[in-house]
Enzyme design. Sequence first.
Site, PDB file in Angstrom:
ATOM      1  CG  LEU A 104      -8.957  47.478 -21.058  1.00  0.00           C
ATOM      2  CD1 LEU A 104      -8.854  45.967 -20.911  1.00  0.00           C
ATOM      3  CD2 LEU A 104      -7.719  48.010 -21.803  1.00  0.00           C
ATOM      4  CG  ASP A 105     -11.465  51.622 -26.428  1.00  0.00           C
ATOM      5  OD1 ASP A 105     -11.620  52.483 -25.549  1.00  0.00           O
ATOM      6  OD2 ASP A 105     -10.668  51.726 -27.385  1.00  0.00           O
ATOM      7  CE  LYS A 106     -20.639  47.019 -26.755  1.00  0.00           C
ATOM      8  NZ  LYS A 106     -21.846  47.554 -27.381  1.00  0.00           N
ATOM      9  CE  LYS A 192      -9.908  50.311 -30.425  1.00  0.00           C
ATOM     10  NZ  LYS A 192     -11.178  50.374 -29.707  1.00  0.00           N
TER      11      LYS A 192
END
Length: 237
Positions: A104-106, A192
């Site tokens: 998962l992204d930051k 995104k």
Amino acid sequence: MSLIRIDRLLSDMGLGSRSQAKEWIKKGQVQVDGCVCRKTEQKVDAGIQEIKLNGRIVCYEEYVYYILHKPAGCVTAIKDKKNKTVMDYMPKECRKDLTPVGRLDKDTEGLLLFTNDGKLAHQLLSPKSHVDKTYFAKVKGKVTSEDVEAFMEGLDIGDDKRTLPARLMVRKSGQVSEVEVIVCEGRFHQIKRMFQAVGKEVIYLKRISFGKLVLDNTLKVGQYRKVKKEDILDDCK
Ligand code: URA
């Protein structure tokens, strides 16, 4: 269960380093089936033998599975020089071979699975497996029925192939819209980039399910919990 060296077993379980394990054995702090074990190379079958360290039983599990409610602000990595990592939220004495399944992204929150079961991790991540992942997102601007159709048709997000059909469900449409999206792929920044492809920006993202696993209210941000293999996928091999 197969045979494994006693020092390796103790260190695999995250109880200490391999050299610490050797020290414990040499000092007589480790017992196998009630007898002090002094040979670091002794092989044991933890499935049937009782292993004790300082009088306490060591429960050996070959494969373990955990979910973390990942907070925003940490990176999905084992180590990072600059940032906190997801490992900072896992138990101190966790197995050394535990790794996150996918990333998962930051700035993304939500459900992240960890395991040392490489076969299951591969099955979950394989593009052929089409494992569903559900995300809750807040998106700048009005999400429309045209967006729902575009997600269902598959989008050009700049990769070789268009995305597979994804279900977009609009929970609230306004200046900031709230949506849920179900995708069966795991491409880099997928959610995104899918919104970018329809001219919109994701301002908050949280994964709420992965396979059969669902993030429930009892698991607070930053907390982890052990899960069973059969809770992850219907057809785990
Ligand atoms: N899609 C994204 O854009 N980011 C994530 O972290 C996960 C899915």
